[in-house]
Design an enzyme around this catalytic site. Structure first.
Site, short mmCIF file in Angstrom:
data_model
loop_
_atom_site.label_atom_id
_atom_site.label_comp_id
_atom_site.label_asym_id
_atom_site.label_seq_id
_atom_site.Cartn_x
_atom_site.Cartn_y
_atom_site.Cartn_z
N TRP A 161 0.78 -1.11 -0.06
CA TRP A 161 0.05 -0.05 -0.06
C TRP A 161 0.75 1.19 0.08
CZ3 TRP A 161 -1.68 3.09 4.75
CH2 TRP A 161 -2.82 3.81 4.45
N ASP A 170 -0.22 -4.32 9.97
CA ASP A 170 -1.12 -3.26 9.45
C ASP A 170 -2.54 -4.21 9.36
OD1 ASP A 170 -2.86 -1.81 7.85
OD2 ASP A 170 -1.15 -1.32 6.52
N LYS A 220 -12.85 -0.70 6.57
CA LYS A 220 -13.55 -1.56 5.49
C LYS A 220 -14.42 -2.64 6.28
CE LYS A 220 -9.94 0.02 3.30
NZ LYS A 220 -9.67 0.67 1.97
C1 LIG Z 1 -3.16 -2.00 3.48
C2 LIG Z 1 -3.70 -0.95 4.22
N1 LIG Z 1 -3.32 -0.48 5.24
C3 LIG Z 1 -4.23 0.70 5.71
C4 LIG Z 1 -4.89 1.27 4.95
C5 LIG Z 1 -5.57 2.39 5.67
O1 LIG Z 1 -6.71 2.80 5.60
P1 LIG Z 1 -7.65 3.75 6.60
O2 LIG Z 1 -6.68 4.93 7.07
O3 LIG Z 1 -8.73 4.24 5.67
O4 LIG Z 1 -8.40 2.85 7.80
C6 LIG Z 1 -5.23 0.61 3.73
C7 LIG Z 1 -6.56 1.44 2.99
O5 LIG Z 1 -6.71 1.29 1.97
C8 LIG Z 1 -4.76 -0.58 3.39
O6 LIG Z 1 -5.23 -0.93 2.22
#
Ligand SMILES: Cc1ncc(COP(=O)(O)O)c(C=O)c1O
Length: 424
Positions: free
Chosen positions: A151, A232, A269
């Site tokens: 990511w 993560d 999500k």
């Molecule tokens: C691998 C991964 N980590 C972290 C996030 C963090 O998302 P958010 O800050 O919207 O919770 C995402 C979002 O797409 C992700 O794909």
């Protein structure tokens, strides 16, 4: 230069119409995924398909409010809902319920006293806060190892905090699988005390996760070589429909290997709370004293970052997690979302194979999670966008949630046509 001279120069700069305090700002192009979505929104074609953005869509291509979340929201609104500040560390019951999601009830109870937790601005904020904490407590700063691909924000977050980031090969592009041998050799050669970013499940963008026995091997090396695991955890329960299954690696590292661990949780999500920014940082420390000190540092760091985290989303998540009926409904919602995504994965695969699309497509059904890595060239990706109004990342990562029963045939047919065109 004396302090009077410094003041004179600064004032001159501030009053000179041709000089800006921001002269040294350079232009950064917009984030590619958000730019892609902006292009999609502006596209007038009725057949357009957005496979770029990682947000869940129902079979009509619409955002979906989870039934559990809807019920929790109604319940909250029917009560007197104050708009007071939350504590700096966030809503206490949300933090403990979130930690219980990550660790499971038994491990949570057994480790309760050695946890440091802090509500965070979704997964991104949690990664950032964890980075801030590690920067404050580690000297010298260790390297942060990040899988390639990953990511895109991982590098940005840790680089901005001053860490040296090193990519390591994670994906075997030729065979479209996890490159396990390279993974292991990176772990075995990294300096002790290095930090590794681990996608707890549903690796973004490849959709390739280690198997349970591979996680066990990986974990053992973390223990032997004193590496630090930073999970993560953005897709717990959203990946397989089962939180326990998706949290396997986290729980194995904490419970079986007894490792100190960081877990950066997002409820974007798995609860569909994208805009409310609901996340939690869960740090598992060696003993209760270390945990208390660490939590006090999280509180101090959070104070200077956001003062108090946002309330509404955390109250919704906490209501869902604190009520057996709503929690059951949440589990069902995750089965609905992950099941629809899996079915789209299979349908796209079957259509590509049955129409004899050039190439092999097994990787599509072997990958898991919301994302699929198609393995198309940038030229094909461009043709799909320009001629068929199908939008995806330049590396051909697609969000399978963008597919539905109305567009999957169109997408499969378009991919076949573009691949055939490129052969000539
Ligand atoms: C691998 C991964 N980590 C972290 C996030 C963090 O998302 P958010 O800050 O919207 O919770 C995402 C979002 O797409 C992700 O794909």
């Amino acid at each position: 230069m004396t302090s009077t001279e410094t003041t004179t120069v600064s004032l001159a700069m501030a009053t000179d119409t041709h000089t800006s305090w921001f002269d040294r700002a350079t232009f950064y192009p917009p984030d590619p995924i958000f730019a892609l979505t902006a292009g999609f929104i502006a596209d007038p074609d009725p057949n357009k398909v957005n496979l770029g953005q990682g947000t869940y869509r129902d079979d009509e291509g619409k955002p979906w409010i989870l039934s559990s979340v809807h019920q929790a929201r109604e319940k909250l609104i029917s009560q007197k809902l104050y708009h007071e500040y939350l504590p700096i560390l966030g809503l206490a019951e949300f933090r403990s319920r979130a930690a219980e999601v990550a660790l499971g009830t038994r491990i949570y109870r057994e480790h309760k006293e050695t946890l440091a937790t802090c509500q965070s601005l979704s997964g991104t904020g949690s990664l950032h806060l964890t980075g801030l904490l590690l920067r404050a407590v580690l000297n010298p700063l260790p390297k942060v190892f990040i899988p390639e691909p990953t990511w895109s924000n991982h590098h940005q977050i840790f680089r901005a905090l001053g860490f040296e980031c090193q990519s390591f090969p994670y994906y075997d592009y030729a065979n479209k699988t996890l490159d396990f041998d390279s993974y292991i050799s990176t772990l075995e050669s990294a300096e002790p005390h290095s930090i590794f970013i681990l996608h707890a499940c549903a690796h973004n963008p490849t959709g390739c996760d280690p198997s349970k026995s591979q996680w066990e091997q990986i974990g053992q090396i973390f223990k032997d070589r004193q590496l630090f695991p930073l999970f993560d955890a953005a897709y717990l329960g959203f990946n397989s429909g089962d939180v326990d299954e998706d949290a396997f690696a986290i729980r194995y590292f904490v419970d079986d290997l007894e490792l100190e661990t960081a877990v950066c949780m997002s409820f974007a999500k798995n609860m569909g709370l994208y805009g409310e920014r609901v996340g939690c940082t869960v740090l598992v420390a060696k003993n209760s004293l270390t945990a208390r000190n660490t939590e006090s540092m999280l509180e101090m760091l959070q104070r200077s970052e956001v003062s108090n985290p946002p309330g509404f989303g955390a109250k919704i998540a906490s209501t869902v997690l604190g009520d057996e009926q709503l929690k059951g409904a949440w589990y069902e919602d995750m089965v609905t979302m992950s099941g629809r995504i899996r079915s789209m994965r299979t349908q796209l695969h079957d259509l590509l194979v049955s129409q004899a699309t050039p190439g092999s497509w097994n990787h599509l059904v072997n990958q898991t999670g919301m994302f699929g890595f198609l393995g198309l060239s940038p030229k094909v990706v461009e043709q799909l966008r320009d001629q068929y109004y199908i939008y995806m990342s330049a590396n051909s990562r697609i969000s399978l949630a963008g597919l539905n029963s109305h567009n999957v045939e169109y997408v499969a047919r378009s991919i076949k046509t573009c691949l055939e065109d490129q052969q000539f």
